[in-house]
Design a protein around this motif. Structure first.
Motif, PDB file in Angstrom:
ATOM      1  N   ALA A   1       1.184  -7.676  -3.732  1.00  0.00           N
ATOM      2  CA  ALA A   1       2.501  -8.283  -3.964  1.00  0.00           C
ATOM      3  C   ALA A   1       3.657  -7.302  -3.838  1.00  0.00           C
ATOM      4  CB  ALA A   1       2.540  -8.931  -5.343  1.00  0.00           C
ATOM      5  N   LEU A   2       3.368  -6.008  -3.961  1.00  0.00           N
ATOM      6  CA  LEU A   2       4.435  -5.012  -4.060  1.00  0.00           C
ATOM      7  C   LEU A   2       4.476  -4.080  -2.857  1.00  0.00           C
ATOM      8  CD1 LEU A   2       3.813  -3.944  -7.768  1.00  0.00           C
ATOM      9  CD2 LEU A   2       5.505  -5.600  -6.941  1.00  0.00           C
ATOM     10  N   ASP A   3       5.654  -3.517  -2.639  1.00  0.00           N
ATOM     11  CA  ASP A   3       5.835  -2.496  -1.605  1.00  0.00           C
ATOM     12  C   ASP A   3       5.734  -1.086  -2.177  1.00  0.00           C
ATOM     13  OD1 ASP A   3       6.631  -4.212   0.775  1.00  0.00           O
ATOM     14  OD2 ASP A   3       8.087  -4.875  -0.731  1.00  0.00           O
ATOM     15  N   ALA A   4       6.018  -0.933  -3.467  1.00  0.00           N
ATOM     16  CA  ALA A   4       6.008   0.401  -4.057  1.00  0.00           C
ATOM     17  C   ALA A   4       5.883   0.310  -5.572  1.00  0.00           C
ATOM     18  CB  ALA A   4       7.282   1.168  -3.691  1.00  0.00           C
ATOM     19  N   VAL A   5       5.323   1.378  -6.144  1.00  0.00           N
ATOM     20  CA  VAL A   5       5.220   1.518  -7.603  1.00  0.00           C
ATOM     21  C   VAL A   5       5.769   2.883  -7.986  1.00  0.00           C
ATOM     22  CG1 VAL A   5       3.671   1.724  -9.580  1.00  0.00           C
ATOM     23  CG2 VAL A   5       3.214   0.007  -7.824  1.00  0.00           C
ATOM     24  N   PHE A   6       6.598   2.878  -9.014  1.00  0.00           N
ATOM     25  CA  PHE A   6       7.117   4.093  -9.622  1.00  0.00           C
ATOM     26  C   PHE A   6       6.462   4.211 -10.997  1.00  0.00           C
ATOM     27  CE2 PHE A   6      10.180   6.521 -12.129  1.00  0.00           C
ATOM     28  CZ  PHE A   6      10.549   7.529 -11.261  1.00  0.00           C
TER      29      PHE A   6
ATOM     30  N   ALA B   1      16.661  10.697  -8.231  1.00  0.00           N
ATOM     31  CA  ALA B   1      16.200  11.502  -7.099  1.00  0.00           C
ATOM     32  C   ALA B   1      14.760  11.167  -6.738  1.00  0.00           C
ATOM     33  CB  ALA B   1      16.334  12.989  -7.418  1.00  0.00           C
ATOM     34  N   ALA B   2      13.907  10.966  -7.758  1.00  0.00           N
ATOM     35  CA  ALA B   2      12.502  10.622  -7.496  1.00  0.00           C
ATOM     36  C   ALA B   2      12.394   9.254  -6.841  1.00  0.00           C
ATOM     37  CB  ALA B   2      11.708  10.666  -8.792  1.00  0.00           C
ATOM     38  N   VAL B   3      13.212   8.303  -7.275  1.00  0.00           N
ATOM     39  CA  VAL B   3      13.214   6.978  -6.638  1.00  0.00           C
ATOM     40  C   VAL B   3      13.625   7.104  -5.175  1.00  0.00           C
ATOM     41  CG1 VAL B   3      14.385   4.737  -6.574  1.00  0.00           C
ATOM     42  CG2 VAL B   3      13.498   5.639  -8.747  1.00  0.00           C
ATOM     43  N   ARG B   4      14.628   7.924  -4.893  1.00  0.00           N
ATOM     44  CA  ARG B   4      15.040   8.114  -3.488  1.00  0.00           C
ATOM     45  C   ARG B   4      13.893   8.680  -2.660  1.00  0.00           C
ATOM     46  NH1 ARG B   4      19.841   9.686  -5.973  1.00  0.00           N
ATOM     47  NH2 ARG B   4      19.348  11.907  -5.778  1.00  0.00           N
ATOM     48  N   GLU B   5      13.129   9.615  -3.224  1.00  0.00           N
ATOM     49  CA  GLU B   5      12.003  10.184  -2.481  1.00  0.00           C
ATOM     50  C   GLU B   5      10.881   9.172  -2.299  1.00  0.00           C
ATOM     51  OE1 GLU B   5      10.848  14.290  -2.873  1.00  0.00           O
ATOM     52  OE2 GLU B   5      12.514  14.606  -4.283  1.00  0.00           O
ATOM     53  N   LEU B   6      10.685   8.293  -3.278  1.00  0.00           N
ATOM     54  CA  LEU B   6       9.722   7.203  -3.111  1.00  0.00           C
ATOM     55  C   LEU B   6      10.109   6.351  -1.909  1.00  0.00           C
ATOM     56  CD1 LEU B   6       7.332   5.411  -4.113  1.00  0.00           C
ATOM     57  CD2 LEU B   6       8.976   4.322  -5.675  1.00  0.00           C
TER      58      LEU B   6
ATOM     59  N   LEU C   1       6.366  15.508  -9.092  1.00  0.00           N
ATOM     60  CA  LEU C   1       6.434  14.308  -8.266  1.00  0.00           C
ATOM     61  C   LEU C   1       5.315  14.345  -7.238  1.00  0.00           C
ATOM     62  CD1 LEU C   1       7.898  11.671  -7.542  1.00  0.00           C
ATOM     63  CD2 LEU C   1       9.286  13.004  -5.922  1.00  0.00           C
ATOM     64  N   ALA C   2       4.386  13.399  -7.377  1.00  0.00           N
ATOM     65  CA  ALA C   2       3.326  13.211  -6.399  1.00  0.00           C
ATOM     66  C   ALA C   2       3.551  11.853  -5.733  1.00  0.00           C
ATOM     67  CB  ALA C   2       1.955  13.249  -7.073  1.00  0.00           C
ATOM     68  N   LEU C   3       3.672  11.867  -4.419  1.00  0.00           N
ATOM     69  CA  LEU C   3       3.864  10.627  -3.666  1.00  0.00           C
ATOM     70  C   LEU C   3       2.592  10.328  -2.899  1.00  0.00           C
ATOM     71  CD1 LEU C   3       7.447  11.317  -2.265  1.00  0.00           C
ATOM     72  CD2 LEU C   3       6.825   9.787  -4.147  1.00  0.00           C
ATOM     73  N   ALA C   4       2.151   9.071  -2.999  1.00  0.00           N
ATOM     74  CA  ALA C   4       0.907   8.651  -2.348  1.00  0.00           C
ATOM     75  C   ALA C   4       1.134   7.372  -1.569  1.00  0.00           C
ATOM     76  CB  ALA C   4      -0.192   8.461  -3.385  1.00  0.00           C
TER      77      ALA C   4
ATOM     78  N   ARG D   1      16.808  -0.754  -8.508  1.00  0.00           N
ATOM     79  CA  ARG D   1      17.662  -1.879  -8.076  1.00  0.00           C
ATOM     80  C   ARG D   1      18.623  -1.446  -6.979  1.00  0.00           C
ATOM     81  NH1 ARG D   1      17.110  -6.499  -7.045  1.00  0.00           N
ATOM     82  NH2 ARG D   1      16.316  -6.980  -9.121  1.00  0.00           N
ATOM     83  N   THR D   2      19.231  -0.278  -7.136  1.00  0.00           N
ATOM     84  CA  THR D   2      20.132   0.235  -6.102  1.00  0.00           C
ATOM     85  C   THR D   2      19.407   0.360  -4.774  1.00  0.00           C
ATOM     86  OG1 THR D   2      21.498   1.413  -7.712  1.00  0.00           O
ATOM     87  CG2 THR D   2      21.579   2.203  -5.444  1.00  0.00           C
ATOM     88  N   ALA D   3      18.157   0.839  -4.809  1.00  0.00           N
ATOM     89  CA  ALA D   3      17.399   1.051  -3.572  1.00  0.00           C
ATOM     90  C   ALA D   3      17.034  -0.253  -2.879  1.00  0.00           C
ATOM     91  CB  ALA D   3      16.133   1.854  -3.876  1.00  0.00           C
TER      92      ALA D   3
END
Length: 199
Positions: free
Chosen positions: A107-112, A32-37, A192-195, A60-62
């Motif tokens: 290099a990256l689009d996102a970090v979890f 769920a947190a990955v989906r919100e990211l 969950l904090a999203l930035a 990987r699914t995302a």
């Protein structure tokens, strides 16, 4: 290697073999947190401080087969546990300190990052390093499957605004590291904090 890194390695090495058995029901919360990211197909994403790699399948699914998934952790025993669980099929595993990543800037689009912030010896430096490897506009998820109050109670501590994850402390810390806090949720069932990467 610094004493701080050695302490983190010692802590997690002693717990690696039993980690997934101790927390068997966290999978849906990670997903769920990955989906919100919100990583998208084709994105390049990092699970910083990946531990046993519990977020890697959801990442990987995302991002799909055309995306890039990396899991970095400081503790060899945790990466070994990720291998035993077969999670290397979802992403490449790197033995690396999240505060000194072997990745090029942007290099990256996102970090979890699940549970990472409380284990950073120098949180501003660590969050700045995560910002360095993410493109402007990219996203960061600071996650824990338990909220601050529940976690404090589990460890026999009182909830405190001195906690790095409290919103009054986290907001300026993220700002100083090159992030803008976008959403903040601190509930019993999750933190969950999203930035968003600025600049």
């Amino acid at each position: 290697m610094t004493d701080d890194c050695t302490q983190v390695q010692d802590f997690f090495s002693a717990r690696a073999a039993e980690w997934d058995r101790r927390f068997p029901d966290d999978g849906p919360a990670y997903a769920a947190a990955v989906r919100e990211l919100g990583p998208r197909p084709g994105d390049a994403v990092l699970d910083a401080g990946c531990g046993t790699g519990r977020a890697l399948p959801a990442l990987r699914t995302a991002v799909g087969p055309g995306g890039t998934v990396l899991g970095a952790d400081l503790t060899p025993a945790m990466l070994d546990a990720a291998l035993r669980a077969g999670r290397e099929t979802s992403g490449a595993l790197l033995l690396a300190d999240a505060a000194r990543l072997p990745l090029r800037a942007g290099a990256l689009d996102a970090v979890f990052a699940a549970g990472l912030i409380s284990h950073l010896a120098h949180p501003l430096q660590g969050l700045s390093e995560l910002a360095r490897v993410v493109r402007p506009g990219g996203r960061l998820a600071l996650f824990h499957p338990l909220g601050r109050a529940v976690l404090a109670a589990r460890h026999g501590r009182a909830l405190s605004d001195d906690d790095l994850r409290s919103e009054p402390r986290l907001t300026p810390l993220l700002t100083g590291a090159g992030w803008r806090l976008d959403t903040y949720a601190d509930e019993d069932s999750r933190f969950l904090a999203l930035a968003v990467r600025t600049g």
